[in-house]
Design a protein around this motif. Structure first.
Motif, PDB file in Angstrom:
ATOM      1  N   GLU A   6       0.764  -1.272   0.015  1.00  0.00           N
ATOM      2  CA  GLU A   6       0.124   0.035  -0.090  1.00  0.00           C
ATOM      3  C   GLU A   6       0.941   1.169  -0.162  1.00  0.00           C
ATOM      4  OE1 GLU A   6      -4.190   0.648   2.343  1.00  0.00           O
ATOM      5  OE2 GLU A   6      -2.136   0.666   3.562  1.00  0.00           O
ATOM      6  N   ALA A  57       1.232   3.943  -3.010  1.00  0.00           N
ATOM      7  CA  ALA A  57       1.112   5.433  -2.771  1.00  0.00           C
ATOM      8  C   ALA A  57       1.988   6.297  -3.342  1.00  0.00           C
ATOM      9  CB  ALA A  57       0.552   5.588  -1.398  1.00  0.00           C
ATOM     10  N   ASN A 110      -1.301   6.180  -7.631  1.00  0.00           N
ATOM     11  CA  ASN A 110      -1.896   7.255  -6.536  1.00  0.00           C
ATOM     12  C   ASN A 110      -2.949   8.031  -7.022  1.00  0.00           C
ATOM     13  OD1 ASN A 110      -1.995   8.662  -4.144  1.00  0.00           O
ATOM     14  ND2 ASN A 110      -0.252   9.971  -4.882  1.00  0.00           N
ATOM     15  N   SER A 150      -9.093   6.321  -8.307  1.00  0.00           N
ATOM     16  CA  SER A 150     -10.096   6.827  -6.765  1.00  0.00           C
ATOM     17  C   SER A 150      -9.591   5.583  -5.650  1.00  0.00           C
ATOM     18  CB  SER A 150     -11.511   6.430  -7.446  1.00  0.00           C
ATOM     19  OG  SER A 150     -11.700   5.001  -7.633  1.00  0.00           O
ATOM     20  N   GLU A 151     -10.231   5.937  -4.568  1.00  0.00           N
ATOM     21  CA  GLU A 151      -9.669   5.207  -3.214  1.00  0.00           C
ATOM     22  C   GLU A 151     -10.275   3.886  -3.655  1.00  0.00           C
ATOM     23  OE1 GLU A 151     -10.985   5.111   1.471  1.00  0.00           O
ATOM     24  OE2 GLU A 151     -11.127   6.991   0.182  1.00  0.00           O
ATOM     25  N   ASP A 152     -11.296   3.563  -4.111  1.00  0.00           N
ATOM     26  CA  ASP A 152     -11.916   2.086  -4.412  1.00  0.00           C
ATOM     27  C   ASP A 152     -11.164   1.460  -5.348  1.00  0.00           C
ATOM     28  OD1 ASP A 152     -13.890   2.417  -2.531  1.00  0.00           O
ATOM     29  OD2 ASP A 152     -15.467   2.997  -4.282  1.00  0.00           O
ATOM     30  N   PHE A 161      -8.037   2.296  -6.257  1.00  0.00           N
ATOM     31  CA  PHE A 161      -6.448   2.094  -5.453  1.00  0.00           C
ATOM     32  C   PHE A 161      -6.511   0.754  -4.573  1.00  0.00           C
ATOM     33  CE2 PHE A 161      -3.700   2.804  -1.902  1.00  0.00           C
ATOM     34  CZ  PHE A 161      -2.453   3.150  -2.730  1.00  0.00           C
ATOM     35  N   ARG A 162      -7.592   0.690  -3.741  1.00  0.00           N
ATOM     36  CA  ARG A 162      -7.657  -0.579  -2.719  1.00  0.00           C
ATOM     37  C   ARG A 162      -7.814  -1.806  -3.639  1.00  0.00           C
ATOM     38  NH1 ARG A 162      -5.738   0.191   1.054  1.00  0.00           N
ATOM     39  NH2 ARG A 162      -6.797   2.167   1.586  1.00  0.00           N
TER      40      ARG A 162
END
Length: 78
Positions: free
Chosen positions: A10, A14, A20, A23-25, A27-28
């Motif tokens: 992670e 990042a 980076n 979107s957050e989803d 990226f995860r």
């Protein structure tokens, strides 16, 4: 799940410019995908940062190539 390995991946993701920017989803999802790939390696926690970055680049290259090969879909922006 090795929380140490996941956190390391992670952190490295990042720092990678393209990853980076997801979107957050997404990226995860990318980190999960990378983790699922690398956790089966021999001693994955001992892999160098450079090797992890190379693996990230391989995954990104593969994903872009697949997307560009599927021309009838077009582009999909976050």
């Amino acid at each position: 799940m090795s929380k140490t390995l996941y956190k390391r991946l992670e952190d490295i993701c990042a720092r990678e410019y393209v990853v980076n920017k997801l979107s957050e989803d997404k990226f995860r999802t990318f980190v999960d995908f990378l983790y699922d790939d690398m956790r089966t390696w021999d001693r994955p926690t001992d892999v160098s940062d450079v090797d992890v970055i190379n693996r990230i680049e391989e995954h990104l290259s593969y994903m872009v190539s697949r997307r560009l090969a599927d021309t009838h879909i077009g582009t999909n922006h976050d």
